[in-house]
Design a protein around this motif. Structure first.
Motif, mmCIF file in Angstrom:
data_model
loop_
_atom_site.group_PDB
_atom_site.id
_atom_site.type_symbol
_atom_site.label_atom_id
_atom_site.label_comp_id
_atom_site.label_asym_id
_atom_site.label_seq_id
_atom_site.Cartn_x
_atom_site.Cartn_y
_atom_site.Cartn_z
ATOM 1 N N ARG A 28 34.790 -90.508 -37.403
ATOM 2 C CA ARG A 28 35.749 -91.287 -36.623
ATOM 3 C C ARG A 28 35.138 -92.648 -36.297
ATOM 4 O O ARG A 28 33.929 -92.811 -36.389
ATOM 5 N N PRO A 29 35.946 -93.608 -35.887
ATOM 6 C CA PRO A 29 35.379 -94.925 -35.543
ATOM 7 C C PRO A 29 34.325 -94.852 -34.442
ATOM 8 O O PRO A 29 33.382 -95.631 -34.436
ATOM 9 N N GLU A 30 34.451 -93.904 -33.516
ATOM 10 C CA GLU A 30 33.476 -93.806 -32.425
ATOM 11 C C GLU A 30 32.266 -92.948 -32.793
ATOM 12 O O GLU A 30 31.327 -92.823 -32.001
ATOM 13 N N SER A 31 32.268 -92.371 -33.984
ATOM 14 C CA SER A 31 31.133 -91.547 -34.426
ATOM 15 C C SER A 31 29.874 -92.397 -34.556
ATOM 16 O O SER A 31 29.916 -93.507 -35.084
ATOM 17 N N VAL A 32 28.771 -91.863 -34.077
ATOM 18 C CA VAL A 32 27.479 -92.547 -34.183
ATOM 19 C C VAL A 32 26.694 -91.889 -35.302
ATOM 20 O O VAL A 32 26.641 -90.665 -35.415
ATOM 21 N N LEU A 61 24.235 -96.326 -34.963
ATOM 22 C CA LEU A 61 25.321 -97.293 -34.910
ATOM 23 C C LEU A 61 26.642 -96.553 -34.989
ATOM 24 O O LEU A 61 26.764 -95.556 -35.710
ATOM 25 N N ALA A 62 27.635 -97.046 -34.265
ATOM 26 C CA ALA A 62 28.973 -96.481 -34.344
ATOM 27 C C ALA A 62 29.655 -96.992 -35.607
ATOM 28 O O ALA A 62 29.385 -98.112 -36.069
ATOM 29 N N VAL A 63 30.527 -96.189 -36.168
ATOM 30 C CA VAL A 63 31.246 -96.570 -37.377
ATOM 31 C C VAL A 63 32.049 -97.842 -37.135
ATOM 32 O O VAL A 63 32.112 -98.727 -37.997
ATOM 33 N N ALA A 64 32.638 -97.991 -35.957
ATOM 34 C CA ALA A 64 33.400 -99.196 -35.628
ATOM 35 C C ALA A 64 32.501 -100.433 -35.630
ATOM 36 O O ALA A 64 32.917 -101.512 -36.072
ATOM 37 N N ASP A 65 31.270 -100.291 -35.152
ATOM 38 C CA ASP A 65 30.328 -101.414 -35.163
ATOM 39 C C ASP A 65 29.944 -101.791 -36.589
ATOM 40 O O ASP A 65 29.777 -102.975 -36.906
ATOM 41 N N ARG A 78 34.752 -95.646 -42.842
ATOM 42 C CA ARG A 78 34.693 -94.194 -42.595
ATOM 43 C C ARG A 78 34.398 -93.442 -43.891
ATOM 44 O O ARG A 78 33.605 -92.504 -43.910
ATOM 45 N N ARG A 92 24.145 -87.509 -38.442
ATOM 46 C CA ARG A 92 24.552 -87.602 -37.044
ATOM 47 C C ARG A 92 23.381 -87.196 -36.162
ATOM 48 O O ARG A 92 22.603 -86.323 -36.538
#
Length: 117
Positions: A28-32, A61-65, A78, A92
């Motif tokens: 997910r975008p918030e996944s680190v 790093l988060a996927v969104a970053d 993603r 993870r």
């Protein structure tokens, strides 16, 4: 517009992901994610760009970053991150829940500390 766009930097997302349309892992975008060690010379150009972001990072790093830093759509990142996880280049962080003490033990310690005060 008068004709098709002729931007040399424009690469379609399905080309960047090797034809994948969905990530294999639940990313997910918030996944680190964190980088694992290993050679990156066999990776594609976008996957190498993702891995270069971790060179200066101390942690995950988060996927969104990652998407923001590479200026790529989050959906594409993603899929890239999922592929890098499958190949062992990214992982993870491990949750610390396995090594936490039992709740009853913590309650007993708390009662003991309160009785000392």
């Amino acid at each position: 517009m008068t004709g098709p766009r002729r931007d040399p930097d424009m690469v379609r997302p399905y080309v960047r992901t090797g034809g994948q349309v969905r990530p294999r892992a639940d990313v997910r975008p918030e996944s680190v994610v964190i980088a694992a060690t290993g050679p990156t010379d066999t990776l594609g150009p976008d996957a190498r760009r993702v891995m270069r972001l971790f060179a200066g990072a101390d942690g995950g790093l988060a996927v969104a970053d990652i998407a923001a830093a590479l200026e790529l759509p989050p959906s594409t990142v993603r899929i890239l991150v999922s592929s890098l996880m499958d190949s062992g280049h990214l992982s993870r962080p491990v949750a610390a829940t396995e090594h936490q003490p039992d709740f009853d033990l913590l309650q007993e310690v708390l009662r003991g500390l309160r009785s000392m005060v």
